[in-house]
Design an enzyme around this catalytic site. Sequence first.
Site, PDB file in Angstrom:
ATOM      1  N   GLU A  17       7.473 -17.331  -4.137  1.00  0.00           N
ATOM      2  CA  GLU A  17       7.687 -16.065  -4.843  1.00  0.00           C
ATOM      3  C   GLU A  17       9.178 -15.699  -4.812  1.00  0.00           C
ATOM      4  O   GLU A  17       9.774 -15.327  -5.823  1.00  0.00           O
ATOM      5  CB  GLU A  17       6.854 -14.951  -4.176  1.00  0.00           C
ATOM      6  CG  GLU A  17       7.183 -13.567  -4.721  1.00  0.00           C
ATOM      7  CD  GLU A  17       6.189 -12.485  -4.275  1.00  0.00           C
ATOM      8  OE1 GLU A  17       5.179 -12.816  -3.633  1.00  0.00           O
ATOM      9  OE2 GLU A  17       6.432 -11.313  -4.611  1.00  0.00           O
ATOM     10  N   GLU A  23       0.853  -1.197   0.000  1.00  0.00           N
ATOM     11  CA  GLU A  23       0.000   0.000   0.000  1.00  0.00           C
ATOM     12  C   GLU A  23       0.885   1.242   0.000  1.00  0.00           C
ATOM     13  O   GLU A  23       2.075   1.155   0.354  1.00  0.00           O
ATOM     14  CB  GLU A  23      -0.899  -0.010   1.247  1.00  0.00           C
ATOM     15  CG  GLU A  23      -1.753  -1.262   1.286  1.00  0.00           C
ATOM     16  CD  GLU A  23      -2.859  -1.213   2.321  1.00  0.00           C
ATOM     17  OE1 GLU A  23      -2.814  -0.339   3.212  1.00  0.00           O
ATOM     18  OE2 GLU A  23      -3.766  -2.049   2.209  1.00  0.00           O
TER      19      GLU A  23
HETATM   20  C1  FAD Z   1       8.430  -2.451  -9.874  1.00  0.00           C
HETATM   21  C2  FAD Z   1       7.765  -2.939  -8.616  1.00  0.00           C
HETATM   22  C3  FAD Z   1       6.821  -3.955  -8.705  1.00  0.00           C
HETATM   23  C4  FAD Z   1       6.176  -4.405  -7.561  1.00  0.00           C
HETATM   24  N1  FAD Z   1       5.184  -5.353  -7.660  1.00  0.00           N
HETATM   25  C5  FAD Z   1       4.397  -5.602  -6.562  1.00  0.00           C
HETATM   26  C6  FAD Z   1       3.228  -6.419  -6.678  1.00  0.00           C
HETATM   27  O1  FAD Z   1       2.923  -6.963  -7.754  1.00  0.00           O
HETATM   28  N2  FAD Z   1       2.454  -6.591  -5.581  1.00  0.00           N
HETATM   29  C7  FAD Z   1       2.765  -6.013  -4.369  1.00  0.00           C
HETATM   30  O2  FAD Z   1       2.010  -6.187  -3.432  1.00  0.00           O
HETATM   31  N3  FAD Z   1       3.874  -5.236  -4.231  1.00  0.00           N
HETATM   32  C8  FAD Z   1       4.682  -5.022  -5.298  1.00  0.00           C
HETATM   33  N4  FAD Z   1       5.789  -4.215  -5.165  1.00  0.00           N
HETATM   34  C9  FAD Z   1       6.062  -3.594  -3.869  1.00  0.00           C
HETATM   35  C10 FAD Z   1       7.307  -4.109  -3.154  1.00  0.00           C
HETATM   36  O3  FAD Z   1       7.110  -5.429  -2.716  1.00  0.00           O
HETATM   37  C11 FAD Z   1       7.597  -3.110  -2.031  1.00  0.00           C
HETATM   38  O4  FAD Z   1       8.097  -1.926  -2.641  1.00  0.00           O
HETATM   39  C12 FAD Z   1       8.561  -3.633  -0.993  1.00  0.00           C
HETATM   40  O5  FAD Z   1       7.994  -4.677  -0.252  1.00  0.00           O
HETATM   41  C13 FAD Z   1       9.036  -2.524  -0.031  1.00  0.00           C
HETATM   42  O6  FAD Z   1       7.948  -1.835   0.510  1.00  0.00           O
HETATM   43  P1  FAD Z   1       7.928  -0.215   0.462  1.00  0.00           P
HETATM   44  O7  FAD Z   1       8.222   0.180  -0.930  1.00  0.00           O
HETATM   45  O8  FAD Z   1       6.690   0.250   1.071  1.00  0.00           O
HETATM   46  O9  FAD Z   1       9.168   0.201   1.341  1.00  0.00           O
HETATM   47  P2  FAD Z   1       9.152   0.428   2.921  1.00  0.00           P
HETATM   48  O10 FAD Z   1       8.471  -0.718   3.570  1.00  0.00           O
HETATM   49  O11 FAD Z   1       8.664   1.790   3.206  1.00  0.00           O
HETATM   50  O12 FAD Z   1      10.703   0.339   3.248  1.00  0.00           O
HETATM   51  C14 FAD Z   1      11.587   1.424   2.976  1.00  0.00           C
HETATM   52  C15 FAD Z   1      13.000   0.986   3.331  1.00  0.00           C
HETATM   53  O13 FAD Z   1      13.062   0.649   4.715  1.00  0.00           O
HETATM   54  C16 FAD Z   1      13.579  -0.646   4.863  1.00  0.00           C
HETATM   55  N5  FAD Z   1      12.964  -1.322   6.012  1.00  0.00           N
HETATM   56  C17 FAD Z   1      11.654  -1.458   6.278  1.00  0.00           C
HETATM   57  N6  FAD Z   1      11.487  -2.180   7.380  1.00  0.00           N
HETATM   58  C18 FAD Z   1      12.726  -2.512   7.822  1.00  0.00           C
HETATM   59  C19 FAD Z   1      13.245  -3.254   8.929  1.00  0.00           C
HETATM   60  N7  FAD Z   1      12.430  -3.841   9.814  1.00  0.00           N
HETATM   61  N8  FAD Z   1      14.571  -3.385   9.054  1.00  0.00           N
HETATM   62  C20 FAD Z   1      15.433  -2.806   8.172  1.00  0.00           C
HETATM   63  N9  FAD Z   1      15.011  -2.091   7.110  1.00  0.00           N
HETATM   64  C21 FAD Z   1      13.672  -1.953   6.938  1.00  0.00           C
HETATM   65  C22 FAD Z   1      13.247  -1.370   3.579  1.00  0.00           C
HETATM   66  O14 FAD Z   1      14.120  -2.485   3.369  1.00  0.00           O
HETATM   67  C23 FAD Z   1      13.465  -0.258   2.566  1.00  0.00           C
HETATM   68  O15 FAD Z   1      14.842  -0.172   2.277  1.00  0.00           O
HETATM   69  C24 FAD Z   1       6.499  -3.825  -6.297  1.00  0.00           C
HETATM   70  C25 FAD Z   1       7.484  -2.831  -6.223  1.00  0.00           C
HETATM   71  C26 FAD Z   1       8.101  -2.383  -7.361  1.00  0.00           C
HETATM   72  C27 FAD Z   1       9.114  -1.278  -7.241  1.00  0.00           C
END
Ligand code: FAD
Length: 381
Positions: free
Chosen positions: A244, A129
């Site tokens: 996955e 989200e």
């Molecule tokens: C091209 C693309 C395709 C995608 N396709 C899908 C899809 O089909 N379906 C879907 O549901 N999602 C999809 N995603 C989403 C993707 O899985 C998420 O971007 C990812 O899980 C990270 O979530 P976020 O972007 O909200 O980052 P955030 O959760 O906000 O994290 C930001 C940063 O903080 C770090 N971080 C967060 N928590 C911790 C922790 N506990 N310890 C250390 N570091 C931490 C993360 O590693 C990251 O570096 C896609 C993303 C992209 C870019």
Amino acid sequence: MKREIYDDDHEAFRASVKEFVDRSVLPHVEEHIAAKALPREFWLEAGKQGLLGLCVPEEYGGSDAGDFRFNAVLQEELAKVGAAYPTCHGIHADITAPYIVELGTEEQKQRWLPGVASGEIVLGIGMTEPSGGSDLAALKTTAVRDGDSWVINGSKTFITNGYSGDLFVTAVRTDPEKGPKGITLFGIEATAEGFSRGRKLDKVGMEESDTAELFFENVRLTDAEIIGELNMGFIHMMQKLPQERLGCAVANIAHAKQILLETIDYAKERNAFGVPIGTFQHNKFLLADLVTRIEAAEAYIDKCVLNHSQKTLTAIDAAKAKWFSSQVQSEVLDHCVQLHGGYGFMNEYRVARAWRDARVTKIWAGSNEIMKELIGRDLGL
Ligand SMILES: Cc1cc2nc3c(=O)[nH]c(=O)nc-3n(C[C@H](O)[C@H](O)[C@H](O)COP(=O)(O)OP(=O)(O)OC[C@H]3O[C@@H](n4cnc5c(N)ncnc54)[C@H](O)[C@@H]3O)c2cc1C
């Protein structure tokens, strides 16, 4: 190093995938890049070739291969074309379809699986989200009971196949009090009233895949659209995420390996100071290093694929395969760009695109930090 997990049946399947790639994918790559999406013909052709239903039982139009090595072969061959292909295909066939196959009701299977196998229904999975993806348990999209219905409000972002897909397995909060135990999976069709999607998101790489935001505004569903059990969505996702992550790992290494092989050819042909650049000791040693890294990673992932085919892959080993493969992929491709000199920075060179495409693999499917968090916890830390 000779690989040992694939037998004659897998190699025969590989040959048929290559035919599909040569005929139906390679001639159209530039069109896919320009369109920032795969057209429906891609899916229908893949469906005709039996490449979308490896996990779908035969009675619903699939081939029910029952051996993840076939899925891995398919991912490898698509990854050789470009990193976006195994992504779009994998999200559809290996990541989302299993939720319906393994958790769906008979009615859901009859309604959706034949279209999944034929390519008439393209799938996506909605977990992330705008407010966050790593902390899945904190998701905010809600489903509220209203008589026999569930009324869904919220949004998902970064959804692969989001712009073109037909059906989204979507994680929704059904109990605001229960954290991870209050999440349920719904199958939300793109035709549902109140469903809409944003534009194709403008990404740094992976142009061939469409990625979009999904919006739910009073989308009214019933229990018939719940996939799996009420309030068990988080557990269902945790059970499915290792496959996955393994699929990502397979594609990551196959992708980097292909570009490395192309780079070795380039290093033999490109001259500087009157000799091929690959013969300078620095570059020769570098290429020796990269080939070794790829083969070592491939051997680990092959073992994971074999374990998964035998249903013994652990979530922790899948996490290791995911982060390590994406790290190796990024490092290898960065060196490949360097070895191409200025051409390595030109979009028309495959190596440049591959380098851009690879960046996201450290972020998605659970970021590498989250993978290490899981592994660290398993160490008792
Ligand atoms: C091209 C693309 C395709 C995608 N396709 C899908 C899809 O089909 N379906 C879907 O549901 N999602 C999809 N995603 C989403 C993707 O899985 C998420 O971007 C990812 O899980 C990270 O979530 P976020 O972007 O909200 O980052 P955030 O959760 O906000 O994290 C930001 C940063 O903080 C770090 N971080 C967060 N928590 C911790 C922790 N506990 N310890 C250390 N570091 C931490 C993360 O590693 C990251 O570096 C896609 C993303 C992209 C870019």
